[in-house]
Design a protein around this motif. Structure first.
Motif, PDB file in Angstrom:
ATOM      1  N   ASP A 113       8.016   4.731  -0.981  1.00 42.01           N
ATOM      2  CA  ASP A 113       8.525   5.680  -1.695  1.00 42.01           C
ATOM      3  C   ASP A 113       9.406   4.970  -2.653  1.00 42.01           C
ATOM      4  OD1 ASP A 113      10.857   4.993  -0.400  1.00 42.01           O
ATOM      5  OD2 ASP A 113      11.080   6.698   0.833  1.00 42.01           O
ATOM      6  N   GLU A 114      10.407   5.702  -3.467  1.00 46.64           N
ATOM      7  CA  GLU A 114      11.071   5.143  -4.402  1.00 46.64           C
ATOM      8  C   GLU A 114      11.847   3.877  -4.098  1.00 46.64           C
ATOM      9  OE1 GLU A 114      13.343   7.217  -7.749  1.00 46.64           O
ATOM     10  OE2 GLU A 114      12.700   8.859  -6.382  1.00 46.64           O
ATOM     11  N   ASN A 115      12.372   3.870  -2.844  1.00 47.81           N
ATOM     12  CA  ASN A 115      13.381   2.727  -2.213  1.00 47.81           C
ATOM     13  C   ASN A 115      12.193   1.878  -1.298  1.00 47.81           C
ATOM     14  OD1 ASN A 115      15.552   3.831  -3.596  1.00 47.81           O
ATOM     15  ND2 ASN A 115      15.454   5.325  -1.871  1.00 47.81           N
ATOM     16  N   GLY A 116      11.025   2.131  -1.195  1.00 48.29           N
ATOM     17  CA  GLY A 116      10.173   1.590  -0.389  1.00 48.29           C
ATOM     18  C   GLY A 116      10.043  -0.127  -0.370  1.00 48.29           C
ATOM     19  N   PHE A 117       9.706  -0.745   0.518  1.00 50.38           N
ATOM     20  CA  PHE A 117       9.619  -1.969   0.586  1.00 50.38           C
ATOM     21  C   PHE A 117       8.305  -2.738   0.405  1.00 50.38           C
ATOM     22  CE2 PHE A 117      12.980  -1.356   3.897  1.00 50.38           C
ATOM     23  CZ  PHE A 117      14.408  -1.601   2.888  1.00 50.38           C
ATOM     24  N   GLU A 118       7.355  -1.992   0.058  1.00 53.77           N
ATOM     25  CA  GLU A 118       5.950  -2.365  -0.181  1.00 53.77           C
ATOM     26  C   GLU A 118       5.994  -3.762  -1.351  1.00 53.77           C
ATOM     27  OE1 GLU A 118       1.829  -3.113  -0.670  1.00 53.77           O
ATOM     28  OE2 GLU A 118       3.033  -2.762  -2.397  1.00 53.77           O
ATOM     29  N   GLY A 119       6.854  -3.611  -2.428  1.00 51.63           N
ATOM     30  CA  GLY A 119       6.957  -4.678  -3.190  1.00 51.63           C
ATOM     31  C   GLY A 119       7.320  -5.860  -2.571  1.00 51.63           C
ATOM     32  N   TRP A 120       8.514  -5.599  -1.700  1.00 49.80           N
ATOM     33  CA  TRP A 120       9.219  -6.922  -1.161  1.00 49.80           C
ATOM     34  C   TRP A 120       8.259  -7.577  -0.075  1.00 49.80           C
ATOM     35  CZ3 TRP A 120      14.028  -8.428  -2.538  1.00 49.80           C
ATOM     36  CH2 TRP A 120      14.743  -7.591  -3.450  1.00 49.80           C
ATOM     37  N   ILE A 121       7.580  -6.727   0.624  1.00 49.72           N
ATOM     38  CA  ILE A 121       6.797  -7.086   1.949  1.00 49.72           C
ATOM     39  C   ILE A 121       5.407  -7.630   1.154  1.00 49.72           C
ATOM     40  CG2 ILE A 121       5.609  -6.384   3.859  1.00 49.72           C
ATOM     41  CD1 ILE A 121       7.656  -4.304   4.349  1.00 49.72           C
TER      42      ILE A 121
END
Lengths: 458, 373
Positions: free
Chosen positions: B90-98
């Motif tokens: 979602d908007e604050n999701g961690f996908e981009g970090w993980i």
């Protein structure tokens, strides 16, 4: 978050409950998709073939993913910079929509600042600043300095109309600081450009020159105060002049060239159409490029450019909504009466020999003539772009504007996003648009509201 | 006739409604178990990296690489929960970090031709390297230079892959005698700690507690949550796997247009991503067993249910059959065995996606998919 689902089949079958809707719903003819959410500008054409769909998806990947610094293991995706405005297409066109607005005057992704000095480059286009070229890059690879920092200050300006009514509008003022290579030319001209939404571009590309030229009236022979001039620009692929149709000043002749230009100037990615980085001769000589390495030569292969071109050629315009409602119908009449439709031309047909069969012979409703118009001194950037003068701008298409707030979560309009809503966008119309604008201001409240209802249905 | 049909509908409807609720609840169980295992494996990785950083040995170096591969397996099975604005993306999701890909190798460490590049070799940019430094640097500049997550760790362990027959071969000395070895050890540890932090949040969002994502997911109307579940399955099979991961690499023939490019383990990502879809379909993750989405399909369209079951088996079989390493399989002539197999796998995943979309329509969840997209 950057994706498009292969769901168009579902949507399409959902609206076909047996009866065909009135033609006006189909903004893009048979390509039209019926969707009202934040992916409204991201759908493949409703009539796309399986093979084209696969190319569309591959192009989408290169539109969305970040380009990275070379050399990197993902050699097909490296070559960013050395100076750039964004790392991916989607950074400035989130959800394939408009760029983000400036927050508190600070440049967010989605706006670039074009620069030039009087005169013309070899191809007839704008002449770059001797040091900084034709666009300011506010990002650079880690070892380099960005060219400048860009901010916008807004000041209030009073706009007066024929019936003595007046409104405050916000006028942007560009603040350029931290210039990394010395001063800009004394004769520098600036033009801020907000990234436009990218749906329906294949259909625009598929319009015959003759169709666009048929809207032109450069000497205003019909005496309606509206001329409409074609821009003549350099077609790099064909190596000769062509009719401009993309960009805020119609300075790009083809979709492919528009894309290759954006790759080069915004991301620093070279291609066969643009084999050299967008650096001025001064930068080539003096910029301490340090250890900067180019990616492959060119950095984006022709195949990648072709796939991205297919992607952008095959994003469908969304269908209109609520067109049978009373207010919308009345608004449409007013749109005609006050001559908005003289430039925002509702309907036209694409050529029968379009590059993709899906795009051929479609009755489309983009609400534009794709021509240049003198929009008066208030909107002028004073910067020539091929044949476009500093006061001329291309009529932007209006299809999808009623969904802009859903897709992009803001309602900013015009080339630099200065208008905060549709009303302000109308009020900024000067020059050839002045008469329509005066008529709009003089409309009674209920007629104005009907006009907005109509615009919202687009 | 009419009456009996109505009676029949009356008796089926409540039963279907409770089945839907049960399915949503059990989906959350499956996902929670998958995230828990993901977190568990990441913690082991983090601990092993801690030991390694304390006292680097060649043996420990090999072990953490093996653990990295192991830790990816459950993570890949969680990706079926992407694409519907859940806690992962979602908007604050961690996908981009993980799981960001591609990553900016040269932003993190040296690369071929640029021996001085990267945070690790640039103390002016970051004096010390810890989780906070990485967190802040990733946020800088709007368009982040990505240097966190699984693929950052992978790069730090394997290094760039320029080899046809093996993954990257980062020398062990990078962590002992080479320049900036200490900073590199710190970066490795910071990345694994940050990964554990982010995964902990995700596992908590799916745990059976109050006021987290799972709570909202299971108390929302079941149709709405089911449409999200189907969206995740459809998007992973069609958009992500068939298009992004396979068709792009197939089309560009680019050696490193693959997700786990440093370790050459892209084939595992693919297989375990499909496995993740299958888990949701079957309602299984290891010991956690219960009703899966298949049950819904069997109630609505038994023939379609059987076909999707076959699709999934087929996809998995074809994915497992793609020659390893993937980066070599995409190359060669049109009729090269690797390319033929990849194409078949693409077609099979597309077919699976089509059938999932038909299922969404037949179960009247299509509309909700539209809303959630």
């Amino acid at each position: 978050m950057k994706y498009f689902p292969l769901l168009s089949l579902t949507f399409f079958s959902m609206i076909l409950w047996g009866k065909k809707l009135p033609d006006e719903y189909y903004s893009g003819g048979e390509t039209t998709v019926f969707i009202e959410n934040n992916k409204a500008f991201s759908r493949p054409l409703a009539n796309i073939s399986p093979k084209t769909l696969r190319h569309h998806s591959i192009g989408n990947s290169f539109f969305n993913q970040n380009w990275i610094e070379a050399p990197a293991s993902a050699t097909g995706r490296d070559g960013l910079g050395p100076i750039f405005n964004a790392r991916s297409c989607s950074a400035c066109h989130p959800n394939d929509g408009k760029g983000r607005p400036l927050m508190n005057g600070v440049n967010k992704l989605g706006m670039v600042t074009r620069i030039s000095i009087p005169g013309r480059a070899d191809d007839g286009g704008p002449l770059g600043d001797p040091r900084y070229g034709t666009q300011l890059s506010d990002f650079a690879l880690p070892t380099l300095e960005p060219e400048a920092r860009i901010r916008i200050k807004y000041t209030k300006t009073l706009a007066q109309f024929a019936n003595q009514e007046s409104f405050f509008l916000r006028k942007p003022e560009l603040v350029v600081t931290n210039l990394s290579m010395g001063p800009l030319s004394d004769e520098i001209r600036f033009s801020n450009r907000l990234a436009p939404p990218v749906h329906g571009m294949g259909l625009i590309d598929a319009l015959a020159d003759a169709t666009i030229l048929s809207f032109a009236d450069p000497d205003d022979r019909d005496g309606d105060g509206i001329s409409g001039r074609p821009n003549t620009v350099w077609d790099r692929e064909k190596g000769r002049n062509g009719l401009g149709r993309f960009g805020w000043k119609a300075s790009q002749a083809t979709l492919k060239q528009q894309i290759a230009d954006a790759f080069l100037n915004d991301i620093g990615i070279t291609s066969e159409l643009h084999p050299r980085e967008a650096l001025s001769p001064y930068q080539h000589e003096t910029l301490a490029l340090g250890t900067h390495k180019d990616g492959a030569t060119p950095e984006a292969s022709d195949k990648i450019i072709d796939r991205v071109t297919t992607y952008l050629a095959t994003i469908a315009p969304p269908a209109r909504r609520q067109i049978e409602e009373d207010g919308v119908k009345r608004g449409q009449k007013i749109f005609q009466q006050i001559k908005c439709a003289s430039c925002h031309i509702p309907e036209m047909v694409t050529r029968s020999d379009a590059s993709l069969p899906e795009l051929a012979s479609q009755i489309i409703r983009p609400y534009s003539d794709f021509l240049l118009h003198d929009m008066g001194p208030r909107l002028a950037d004073g910067r020539q772009d091929f044949e476009a003068s500093g006061r001329e701008w291309r009529t932007p298409p209006l299809w999808g504007i009623g969904l802009q707030h859903v897709v992009s979560r803001h309602s900013f309009f015009l080339h630099d996003g200065r208008a905060q809503n549709v009303i302000e966008a109308i009020l900024w119309h000067g020059g050839e648009g002045q008469d329509s604008c005066d008529q709009f201001v003089a409309l009674p409240r209920d007629k104005k509201e009907a006009l907005f209802e109509f615009l919202n249905s687009l | 006739m009419k009456i009996s049909l109505q009676l029949l509908l009356f008796s089926i409807t409540p039963c279907l409604a409770s089945l839907k609720e049960e399915l949503v609840e059990h989906y959350a169980d499956v996902l929670h178990a998958t995230y828990r295992q993901t977190l568990g494996e990441a913690k082991i990785l983090d601990e092993m990296i801690g030991d390694f950083v304390g006292k680097p040995t060649g043996e420990r170096f090999l072990k953490i690489k093996a653990q990295w591969i192991k830790s990816r397996l459950p993570y890949s099975q969680t990706e079926v929960a992407r694409f519907y604005d859940g806690p992962i993306d979602d908007e604050n999701g961690f996908e981009g970090w993980i799981n960001a890909w591609p990553i900016d190798e040269a932003y993190l460490d040296y690369v071929r031709g640029k021996p001085e590049s990267g945070l690790i070799n640039n103390s002016a940019k970051a004096r010390g390297i810890d989780e906070e430094t990485l967190f802040e640097l990733n946020e800088q500049g709007g368009e982040a230079d990505i240097c966190t997550g699984y693929h950052a760790i992978e790069f730090l362990l394997w290094g760039q892959d320029f080899f046809e027959n093996s993954p990257g071969q980062r020398p062990f000395a990078d962590y002992t005698s080479e320049k900036n070895a200490k900073r590199r050890r710190d970066a490795l540890q910071a990345c694994s700690r940050l990964l554990v932090t982010h995964l902990s949040t995700l596992a908590a969002e799916w745990s059976p507690e109050k006021e987290n994502y799972r709570d909202r997911f299971t108390s929302a109307p079941a149709g709405q949550s089911l449409s999200k579940i189907l969206t995740g399955m459809s998007m992973l099979s069609g958009f992500e796997l068939a298009s992004e991961r396979l068709a792009v690499a197939y089309d560009t023939r680019n050696q490193e247009d693959e997700h786990s490019c440093f370790s050459d383990t892209t084939h595992l990502d693919l297989c375990y991503n499909i496995k993740g879809i299958q888990n949701v379909w079957r309602g299984e993750f290891q010991a956690v067993k219960g009703p899966g989405i298949r049950k819904l399909a069997e109630a609505a369209a038994p023939a379609l249910a059987a076909e999707i079951t076959r699709n999934l088996d087929q996809c998995l079989l074809l994915a497992e059959g793609i020659p390893v390493p993937f980066d070599q399989a995409v190359r060669g002539e049109e009729d090269a065995p690797g390319r033929v197999k990849i194409l078949k796998c693409i077609e099979s995943l597309e077919h699976l996606n089509q059938n999932l979309l038909i299922l969404a329509e037949k179960t009247s969840l299509g509309m909700s998919i539209k809303a959630s997209q």
